[in-house]
Enzyme design. Structure first.
Site, PDB file in Angstrom:
ATOM      1  N   SER A 132     -22.165  22.741 -10.432  1.00 41.62           N
ATOM      2  CA  SER A 132     -21.015  23.622 -10.188  1.00 41.62           C
ATOM      3  C   SER A 132     -19.867  23.388 -11.160  1.00 41.62           C
ATOM      4  O   SER A 132     -19.601  22.250 -11.561  1.00 41.62           O
ATOM      5  CB  SER A 132     -20.510  23.364  -8.764  1.00 41.62           C
ATOM      6  OG  SER A 132     -19.244  23.936  -8.583  1.00 41.62           O
ATOM      7  N   GLU A 134     -17.001  23.291 -10.253  1.00 42.96           N
ATOM      8  CA  GLU A 134     -16.072  22.399  -9.534  1.00 42.96           C
ATOM      9  C   GLU A 134     -16.104  20.987 -10.128  1.00 42.96           C
ATOM     10  O   GLU A 134     -15.159  20.221  -9.962  1.00 42.96           O
ATOM     11  CB  GLU A 134     -16.460  22.318  -8.056  1.00 42.96           C
ATOM     12  CG  GLU A 134     -15.808  23.352  -7.174  1.00 42.96           C
ATOM     13  CD  GLU A 134     -14.310  23.120  -6.986  1.00 42.96           C
ATOM     14  OE1 GLU A 134     -13.931  22.005  -6.598  1.00 42.96           O
ATOM     15  OE2 GLU A 134     -13.539  24.046  -7.228  1.00 42.96           O
ATOM     16  N   TYR A 155     -16.621  17.735  -2.423  1.00 44.30           N
ATOM     17  CA  TYR A 155     -17.727  18.602  -2.861  1.00 44.30           C
ATOM     18  C   TYR A 155     -17.980  18.425  -4.352  1.00 44.30           C
ATOM     19  O   TYR A 155     -19.127  18.232  -4.780  1.00 44.30           O
ATOM     20  CB  TYR A 155     -17.374  20.067  -2.535  1.00 44.30           C
ATOM     21  CG  TYR A 155     -18.308  21.068  -3.179  1.00 44.30           C
ATOM     22  CD1 TYR A 155     -19.527  21.397  -2.592  1.00 44.30           C
ATOM     23  CD2 TYR A 155     -17.962  21.704  -4.376  1.00 44.30           C
ATOM     24  CE1 TYR A 155     -20.387  22.320  -3.190  1.00 44.30           C
ATOM     25  CE2 TYR A 155     -18.811  22.624  -4.977  1.00 44.30           C
ATOM     26  CZ  TYR A 155     -20.020  22.921  -4.385  1.00 44.30           C
ATOM     27  OH  TYR A 155     -20.853  23.835  -4.987  1.00 44.30           O
TER      28      TYR A 155
HETATM   29  P1  NAP Z   1     -24.318  29.253   0.466  1.00 43.93           P
HETATM   30  O1  NAP Z   1     -24.323  30.739   0.621  1.00 43.93           O
HETATM   31  O2  NAP Z   1     -23.301  28.439   1.173  1.00 43.93           O
HETATM   32  O3  NAP Z   1     -25.793  28.753   0.899  1.00 43.93           O
HETATM   33  C1  NAP Z   1     -26.047  27.393   1.101  1.00 43.93           C
HETATM   34  C2  NAP Z   1     -27.474  27.231   1.618  1.00 43.93           C
HETATM   35  O4  NAP Z   1     -27.717  25.836   1.832  1.00 43.93           O
HETATM   36  C3  NAP Z   1     -27.767  27.929   2.956  1.00 43.93           C
HETATM   37  O5  NAP Z   1     -29.081  28.389   2.943  1.00 43.93           O
HETATM   38  C4  NAP Z   1     -27.625  26.781   3.960  1.00 43.93           C
HETATM   39  O6  NAP Z   1     -28.330  26.973   5.154  1.00 43.93           O
HETATM   40  C5  NAP Z   1     -28.251  25.657   3.149  1.00 43.93           C
HETATM   41  N1  NAP Z   1     -27.908  24.317   3.630  1.00 43.93           N
HETATM   42  C6  NAP Z   1     -26.674  23.804   3.872  1.00 43.93           C
HETATM   43  N2  NAP Z   1     -26.773  22.529   4.276  1.00 43.93           N
HETATM   44  C7  NAP Z   1     -28.095  22.224   4.305  1.00 43.93           C
HETATM   45  C8  NAP Z   1     -28.839  21.071   4.667  1.00 43.93           C
HETATM   46  N3  NAP Z   1     -28.241  19.949   5.077  1.00 43.93           N
HETATM   47  N4  NAP Z   1     -30.185  21.137   4.572  1.00 43.93           N
HETATM   48  C9  NAP Z   1     -30.819  22.271   4.181  1.00 43.93           C
HETATM   49  N5  NAP Z   1     -30.163  23.402   3.847  1.00 43.93           N
HETATM   50  C10 NAP Z   1     -28.825  23.370   3.911  1.00 43.93           C
HETATM   51  O7  NAP Z   1     -24.249  28.857  -1.070  1.00 43.93           O
HETATM   52  P2  NAP Z   1     -24.488  29.781  -2.378  1.00 43.93           P
HETATM   53  O8  NAP Z   1     -23.215  30.449  -2.734  1.00 43.93           O
HETATM   54  O9  NAP Z   1     -25.715  30.561  -2.192  1.00 43.93           O
HETATM   55  O10 NAP Z   1     -24.714  28.649  -3.482  1.00 43.93           O
HETATM   56  C11 NAP Z   1     -26.013  28.129  -3.750  1.00 43.93           C
HETATM   57  C12 NAP Z   1     -25.878  26.756  -4.381  1.00 43.93           C
HETATM   58  O11 NAP Z   1     -25.159  26.869  -5.620  1.00 43.93           O
HETATM   59  C13 NAP Z   1     -25.110  25.733  -3.563  1.00 43.93           C
HETATM   60  O12 NAP Z   1     -25.655  24.476  -3.840  1.00 43.93           O
HETATM   61  C14 NAP Z   1     -23.690  25.807  -4.124  1.00 43.93           C
HETATM   62  O13 NAP Z   1     -23.019  24.594  -3.893  1.00 43.93           O
HETATM   63  C15 NAP Z   1     -24.000  26.046  -5.588  1.00 43.93           C
HETATM   64  N6  NAP Z   1     -22.987  26.782  -6.353  1.00 43.93           N
HETATM   65  C16 NAP Z   1     -22.522  27.974  -5.887  1.00 43.93           C
HETATM   66  C17 NAP Z   1     -21.615  28.693  -6.648  1.00 43.93           C
HETATM   67  C18 NAP Z   1     -21.088  30.030  -6.181  1.00 43.93           C
HETATM   68  O14 NAP Z   1     -20.069  30.485  -6.734  1.00 43.93           O
HETATM   69  N7  NAP Z   1     -21.738  30.707  -5.236  1.00 43.93           N
HETATM   70  C19 NAP Z   1     -21.184  28.179  -7.882  1.00 43.93           C
HETATM   71  C20 NAP Z   1     -21.700  26.959  -8.330  1.00 43.93           C
HETATM   72  C21 NAP Z   1     -22.616  26.271  -7.555  1.00 43.93           C
HETATM   73  P3  NAP Z   1     -27.686  27.777   6.414  1.00 43.93           P
HETATM   74  O15 NAP Z   1     -27.818  29.244   6.061  1.00 43.93           O
HETATM   75  O16 NAP Z   1     -28.523  27.342   7.555  1.00 43.93           O
HETATM   76  O17 NAP Z   1     -26.249  27.342   6.504  1.00 43.93           O
HETATM   77  N1  GDD Z   2     -11.759  30.083   0.642  1.00 41.87           N
HETATM   78  C1  GDD Z   2     -10.475  30.404   0.445  1.00 41.87           C
HETATM   79  N2  GDD Z   2      -9.759  30.957   1.483  1.00 41.87           N
HETATM   80  N3  GDD Z   2      -9.925  30.178  -0.762  1.00 41.87           N
HETATM   81  C2  GDD Z   2      -8.619  30.538  -0.942  1.00 41.87           C
HETATM   82  C3  GDD Z   2      -7.847  31.114   0.074  1.00 41.87           C
HETATM   83  C4  GDD Z   2      -8.442  31.327   1.356  1.00 41.87           C
HETATM   84  O1  GDD Z   2      -7.834  31.823   2.282  1.00 41.87           O
HETATM   85  N4  GDD Z   2      -6.613  31.363  -0.410  1.00 41.87           N
HETATM   86  C5  GDD Z   2      -6.597  30.963  -1.684  1.00 41.87           C
HETATM   87  N5  GDD Z   2      -7.815  30.449  -2.008  1.00 41.87           N
HETATM   88  C6  GDD Z   2      -8.178  29.881  -3.322  1.00 41.87           C
HETATM   89  C7  GDD Z   2      -8.762  28.474  -3.269  1.00 41.87           C
HETATM   90  O2  GDD Z   2      -7.723  27.509  -3.133  1.00 41.87           O
HETATM   91  C8  GDD Z   2      -9.466  28.432  -4.619  1.00 41.87           C
HETATM   92  O3  GDD Z   2      -8.554  28.082  -5.619  1.00 41.87           O
HETATM   93  C9  GDD Z   2      -9.930  29.867  -4.843  1.00 41.87           C
HETATM   94  O4  GDD Z   2      -9.203  30.676  -3.890  1.00 41.87           O
HETATM   95  C10 GDD Z   2     -11.418  30.089  -4.638  1.00 41.87           C
HETATM   96  O5  GDD Z   2     -11.792  29.537  -3.393  1.00 41.87           O
HETATM   97  P1  GDD Z   2     -13.268  29.760  -2.779  1.00 41.87           P
HETATM   98  O6  GDD Z   2     -13.593  31.194  -2.750  1.00 41.87           O
HETATM   99  O7  GDD Z   2     -13.336  28.995  -1.504  1.00 41.87           O
HETATM  100  O8  GDD Z   2     -14.221  29.142  -3.899  1.00 41.87           O
HETATM  101  P2  GDD Z   2     -14.135  27.746  -4.695  1.00 41.87           P
HETATM  102  O9  GDD Z   2     -13.757  28.072  -6.108  1.00 41.87           O
HETATM  103  O10 GDD Z   2     -13.336  26.740  -3.994  1.00 41.87           O
HETATM  104  O11 GDD Z   2     -15.650  27.257  -4.631  1.00 41.87           O
HETATM  105  C11 GDD Z   2     -16.738  28.157  -4.890  1.00 41.87           C
HETATM  106  O12 GDD Z   2     -17.058  28.131  -6.264  1.00 41.87           O
HETATM  107  C12 GDD Z   2     -17.573  26.881  -6.743  1.00 41.87           C
HETATM  108  C13 GDD Z   2     -17.833  27.049  -8.255  1.00 41.87           C
HETATM  109  O13 GDD Z   2     -16.637  26.896  -8.949  1.00 41.87           O
HETATM  110  C14 GDD Z   2     -17.922  27.727  -4.007  1.00 41.87           C
HETATM  111  O14 GDD Z   2     -18.923  28.715  -4.082  1.00 41.87           O
HETATM  112  C15 GDD Z   2     -18.522  26.409  -4.474  1.00 41.87           C
HETATM  113  O15 GDD Z   2     -19.710  26.146  -3.733  1.00 41.87           O
HETATM  114  C16 GDD Z   2     -18.841  26.551  -5.970  1.00 41.87           C
HETATM  115  O16 GDD Z   2     -19.419  25.370  -6.465  1.00 41.87           O
END
Ligand code: NAP
Ligand code: GDD
Length: 327
Positions: A132, A134, A155
């Site tokens: 990520s 992050e 995280y």
């Molecule tokens: P998500 O929608 O939160 O999906 C997470 C998945 O992980 C769900 O299927 C969840 O199951 C499963 N899970 C959580 N805890 C688990 C555990 N202990 N054992 C087995 N399964 C578990 O995340 P996403 O947005 O699809 O992201 C996919 C991956 O990419 C994650 O690793 C995330 O951290 C990473 N990532 C995401 C982003 C982004 O912007 N979306 C960016 C960078 C990296 P349930 O449905 O049962 O909760």
């Molecule tokens: N969730 C959330 N809710 N975020 C908020 C809010 C709110 O009400 N208000 C402001 N934010 C700001 C957060 O502080 C952050 O700076 C930004 O919006 C994005 O927040 P999220 O959408 O929660 O995503 P994230 O950037 O913290 O994390 C996501 O992206 C990562 C990759 O950079 C997640 O998908 C992570 O799993 C992923 O790794």
């Protein structure tokens, strides 16, 4: 020719559901790990489960958990996957401050368990790790594969451990293992507590008169928001390359949360200023101020580029919510 076999952890998540569709369309046999839950947790893949041509023919689901190492060994031995996509995670950054230990266990040690399961089961497989942006945390943009890491949340720290474990298994055991360092990617299937989906739902509901306002935290954070289906293709491309490596996937554009709200509310003809309120509960103890990814390596080596940029993404997500409200 024999169909390739893939194992996806986190198949019920946003990315897992798109990746399953993508691989099934490429004639893969797809296995997914799901968690036992007291309520339904498969909405994003219910359309695949309901399709009798797919379910238990080219798609197989297995109970398991990233905190249960012996189960991971059993599954990998039984499935003998050609490719493993490790997408499972407690993926919410704000929640990781409340649950640092569980986040470390499932996100960090969970990856170590899966890598070790591959080694114990002695299978020939390729491994994708969902790393990520992050992990860059406090290091200013633009961020690339060469940028120093400085995580700012439990995280981010757990993902950094997974990143290094993945690299270590590549170097120590010759495992074909890749880190995809993905910047934020969103969609109509994004979890409702992430900021893009939260704003999209609120803009549609406010425009329809069923909600009055929306409470947000920090509006000044900058993120690089792309479209999730395009990113899962990039994951697959990494595992098809002749050499395992680590890649950034991003759009190389940055917008503030405030600008995102502006785009979303403009889609329904409203001014966000009239509806967005501040709530300190959504502010994080440490914030990541700015993430903007340099994806030039993925473009050069894999031929991957994003197509959907943030303004279009915001409009797409709000229009989806409007259509849902009308049905
Ligand atoms: P998500 O929608 O939160 O999906 C997470 C998945 O992980 C769900 O299927 C969840 O199951 C499963 N899970 C959580 N805890 C688990 C555990 N202990 N054992 C087995 N399964 C578990 O995340 P996403 O947005 O699809 O992201 C996919 C991956 O990419 C994650 O690793 C995330 O951290 C990473 N990532 C995401 C982003 C982004 O912007 N979306 C960016 C960078 C990296 P349930 O449905 O049962 O909760
Ligand atoms: N969730 C959330 N809710 N975020 C908020 C809010 C709110 O009400 N208000 C402001 N934010 C700001 C957060 O502080 C952050 O700076 C930004 O919006 C994005 O927040 P999220 O959408 O929660 O995503 P994230 O950037 O913290 O994390 C996501 O992206 C990562 C990759 O950079 C997640 O998908 C992570 O799993 C992923 O790794």
């Amino acid at each position: 020719m024999k169909n390739k076999v893939a194992l996806i952890t986190g198949i019920t998540g946003q990315d897992g559901s798109y990746l399953a569709e993508f691989l099934l369309a490429k004639d893969y046999i797809v296995h997914g790990i799901i968690r036992r839950s007291s309520s339904f947790n498969t909405d994003r893949i219910d359309h695949l489960i309901a399709d009798s041509k797919i379910m238990n023919n080219s798609l197989f689901l297995h109970y398991g958990d990233m905190t249960d190492g012996s189960r991971l060994v059993t599954l990998i031995k039984k499935i003998q996957p050609d490719e493993i996509y490790n997408l499972a995670a407690q993926s919410h950054v704000r929640v990781s401050f409340d649950e640092p230990e569980y986040t470390g266990d499932s996100v960090g040690i969970g990856t170590a368990r899966l890598l070790e399961a591959v080694r114990i089961a002695d299978v020939e497989t390729r491994f994708y790790q969902a790393s990520s942006s992050e992990m860059f945390g406090a290091t200013p943009p633009p961020q690339s594969e060469e940028t120093a890491f400085y995580p700012r949340s439990p995280y981010g720290a757990a993902k950094l451990y997974s990143y290094w474990m993945t690299r270590n298994y590549r170097e120590a055991y010759g495992l074909f293992a890749c880190n995809g360092i993905l910047f934020n990617h969103e969609s109509e299937r994004r979890g409702e507590t992430f900021v893009t989906r939260k704003i999209a739902i609120a803009a549609a509901r406010i425009a329809s008169g069923v909600q009055k306002d929306i409470y947000l935290g920090n509006l000044e954070a900058i993120r690089d928001w792309g479209y999730a289906p395009e990113y899962v293709e990039g994951m697959w491309m990494m595992l098809q390359h002749q050499k395992p490596d680590d890649y950034v996937l991003a759009t190389n554009t940055g917008y503030t949360v405030r600008e995102l709200a502006q785009f979303a509310f403009e889609t329904v003809g409203l001014n966000y200023v009239d509806y967005v309120k501040k709530d300190e509960r959504y502010v994080r103890p440490t914030e990541v101020d700015a993430l903007i990814g340099d994806y030039s390596k993925a473009k050069r080596v894999l031929g991957w580029s994003p197509k959907t940029l943030t303004p279009e993404l915001a409009t797409k997500m709000v229009n989806f919510e409007m259509a849902k409200l009308k049905n």
